[in-house]
Each structure stands twice: as structure tokens, then as C-alpha cells.
Design an enzyme around this catalytic site. Structure first.
Site, short mmCIF file in Angstrom:
data_model
loop_
_atom_site.label_atom_id
_atom_site.label_comp_id
_atom_site.label_asym_id
_atom_site.label_seq_id
_atom_site.Cartn_x
_atom_site.Cartn_y
_atom_site.Cartn_z
N LYS A 52 0.80 -1.20 0.00
CA LYS A 52 0.00 0.00 0.00
C LYS A 52 0.85 1.27 0.00
CE LYS A 52 -2.11 -1.83 3.54
NZ LYS A 52 -2.85 -2.81 4.33
N GLY A 53 2.05 1.19 0.55
CA GLY A 53 2.86 2.38 0.83
C GLY A 53 3.13 3.28 -0.36
N GLU A 86 7.68 2.71 -5.61
CA GLU A 86 7.66 2.21 -4.23
C GLU A 86 7.92 3.36 -3.27
OE1 GLU A 86 6.80 0.41 -1.95
OE2 GLU A 86 8.11 -1.30 -1.55
N ASP A 87 7.45 3.21 -2.03
CA ASP A 87 7.65 4.27 -1.05
C ASP A 87 9.10 4.38 -0.58
OD1 ASP A 87 7.59 1.85 0.34
OD2 ASP A 87 5.97 2.42 1.69
N ASP A 114 14.69 -0.10 1.69
CA ASP A 114 15.30 -0.26 3.01
C ASP A 114 16.36 -1.36 2.90
OD1 ASP A 114 15.45 0.18 5.83
OD2 ASP A 114 14.05 -1.45 6.21
N LYS A 127 17.09 4.25 2.35
CA LYS A 127 17.92 4.17 3.56
C LYS A 127 19.11 3.27 3.22
CE LYS A 127 14.20 3.85 6.98
NZ LYS A 127 13.62 2.89 7.95
N VAL A 131 10.41 6.01 9.57
CA VAL A 131 9.63 7.17 9.13
C VAL A 131 8.20 6.79 8.80
CG1 VAL A 131 11.57 8.56 8.31
CG2 VAL A 131 10.55 6.87 6.77
N ASP A 161 3.49 3.75 6.81
CA ASP A 161 2.68 3.55 8.02
C ASP A 161 3.48 3.07 9.22
OD1 ASP A 161 3.09 0.88 6.82
OD2 ASP A 161 1.77 0.22 8.44
N ARG A 192 -0.47 6.96 7.26
CA ARG A 192 -0.22 6.98 5.82
C ARG A 192 -0.70 8.30 5.21
NH1 ARG A 192 1.14 1.74 4.10
NH2 ARG A 192 0.13 0.04 5.20
P1 IMP Z 1 12.77 -3.55 2.22
O1 IMP Z 1 13.43 -3.77 3.55
O2 IMP Z 1 13.64 -2.73 1.30
O3 IMP Z 1 12.35 -4.86 1.61
O4 IMP Z 1 11.46 -2.71 2.50
C1 IMP Z 1 10.30 -3.35 2.88
C2 IMP Z 1 9.19 -2.44 3.25
O5 IMP Z 1 9.37 -2.05 4.60
C3 IMP Z 1 9.01 -1.13 2.50
O6 IMP Z 1 8.33 -1.27 1.30
C4 IMP Z 1 8.16 -0.37 3.51
O7 IMP Z 1 6.80 -0.72 3.34
C5 IMP Z 1 8.67 -0.89 4.83
N1 IMP Z 1 9.56 0.10 5.49
C6 IMP Z 1 10.89 0.14 5.48
N2 IMP Z 1 11.35 1.17 6.21
C7 IMP Z 1 10.24 1.80 6.67
C8 IMP Z 1 10.04 2.98 7.49
O8 IMP Z 1 10.97 3.66 7.94
N3 IMP Z 1 8.74 3.30 7.76
C9 IMP Z 1 7.69 2.58 7.29
N4 IMP Z 1 7.84 1.49 6.52
C10 IMP Z 1 9.10 1.11 6.22
MG MG Z 2 6.14 -0.94 1.02
#
Ligand code: IMP
Ligand code: MG
Length: 171
Positions: A38-39, A94-95, A98, A126, A148, A154, A160
Site C-alpha cells: 500500500k505504501g 515504491e515508497d 530499506d 535508507k 519514518v 505507516d 499513511r
Molecule cells: P525492504 O526492507 O527494502 O524490503 O522494504 C520493505 C518495506 O518495509 C518497505 O516497502 C516499507 O513498506 C517498509 N519500510 C521500510 N522502512 C520503513 C520505514 O521507515 N517506515 C515505514 N515502513 C518502512
Molecule cells: Mg512498502
């Protein structure tokens, strides 16, 4: 919570990203955005409105399990895109990137659909948290390792709807 990125700064950066994206593709080619639910939906909504009429869109939904210490995080597909991607210029929207595990998974499954090109746009990155080296062509803002919220992101499904990006206080 404290504001990290103001709403007007987000909007200004999105206009820059939209211009950069538009300039990167031949003028007569369509650009198909795939928003990650959803982000990613708030970023997607503003990005498409800063782009020209040649943009089309679809959505995909995944659930990412928290995998901060594992290098093979499990990502589950909850909703696939509706339309075929073959021969299209596809951009994943994508939002945040990470660990990079979610986007690595998405890029792998979408690349298998034989798009004409596949790129990725993330509002936030990040880099200090990265577990896998994932390529993201368009990044709005690079931030420190802080949790964040807002602008699609969220905490327990809340916040959101904030128009800005805020840092969650330590609990
Ligand atoms: P990934 O770790 O790159 O696979 O990210 C997975 C998901 O974690 C992202 O799409 C976000 O939905 C969530 N996420 C990562 N960091 C944050 C944050 O700081 N706040 C909220 N959601 C986060
Ligand atoms: Mg996400």
C-alpha cells in the site's frame, strides 16, 4: 513525531523526478507505472499528475516479512498486476528502499514478464540498511536509518495520510 521532509519539498522533488523520467524515454513511447501497495500509492498519485498523458498505471501488492538479519527475506505476492507487461516501459513505484529485499523480489518477477525496459522509482532510500544491492534509478530522498511515517508510509497501518514524512519518536 518530528517532520523530516516537508510536504512542499516532497512535491518539488516529485516534479524534478517526473521531468527526469519523461526526458529518459522516447517522446512517443508509453510509460507504465506499477505502484507497490500500500505504501507506494501516495507517491504514485502525485508522480502521475506531474507526468504527461502518455502514462498508464497498475498496482501490485506484496507483504514483506521483517527480515533485518536474514539475507533471504521472504516476500509474498498478495495481488498481481492486472495487465500484461510484455514490450512496455515499466517503472516500479515504491515508497522506500530499506533492505532492498522487497524490490529485488519485485524486479525479478516483473523482469520475467519481458518488459521493454524495467526501472524503479522510490521516494525514499535508507542505504545504511541495505542487505542486497538493488538498482533504483530514481530516488527522491536519501535518509538516515530512522523509522519514518507519512506520505504512504505507516506505523501499524496508521499515519499513511500525513502530507509530509515524519520520524517516529523512540518508544
Ligand atoms: P525492504 O526492507 O527494502 O524490503 O522494504 C520493505 C518495506 O518495509 C518497505 O516497502 C516499507 O513498506 C517498509 N519500510 C521500510 N522502512 C520503513 C520505514 O521507515 N517506515 C515505514 N515502513 C518502512
Ligand atoms: Mg512498502
Amino acid at each position: 513525531m518530528t517532520v523530516l521532509i516537508k510536504a512542499e519539498d516532497i512535491q518539488a522533488r516529485i516534479r524534478e523526478l517526473a521531468a527526469e523520467i519523461e526526458a529518459a524515454y522516447p517522446p512517443d513511447d508509453e510509460i507504465h507505472l506499477v505502484g507497490v501497495l500500500k505504501g507506494g500509492f501516495v507517491f504514485m498519485a502525485d508522480l502521475i499528475r506531474a507526468m504527461s498523458a502518455r502514462v498508464t498505471l497498475d498496482f501490485i501488492a506484496v507483504s514483506s516479512y521483517q527480515a533485518s538479519t536474514r539475507s533471504t527475506g521472504e516476500v509474498r505476492l498478495l495481488k498481481d498486476v492486472d495487465a500484461r507487461l510484455e514490450g512496455r516501459h515499466v517503472i516500479i513505484v515504491e515508497d522506500i528502499v530499506d533492505t532492498g529485499l522487497t524490490l529485488t523480489y519485485l524486479q525479478d518477477i516483473l523482469r520475467a514478464r519481458a518488459p521493454k525496459s524495467l526501472r524503479t522509482a522510490c521516494l525514499l532510500s535508507k542505504p545504511s540498511r541495505r542487505l542486497v544491492d538493488v538498482k533504483v534509478e530514481y530516488i527522491g530522498f536519501t535518509i538516515e536509518d530512522k523509522f519514518v511515517i507519512g506520505y504512504g508510509l505507516d506505523f501499524a497501518e496508521k499515519f499513511r495520510n500525513l502530507p509530509h514524512i515524519a520520524v517516529m519518536e523512540e518508544t
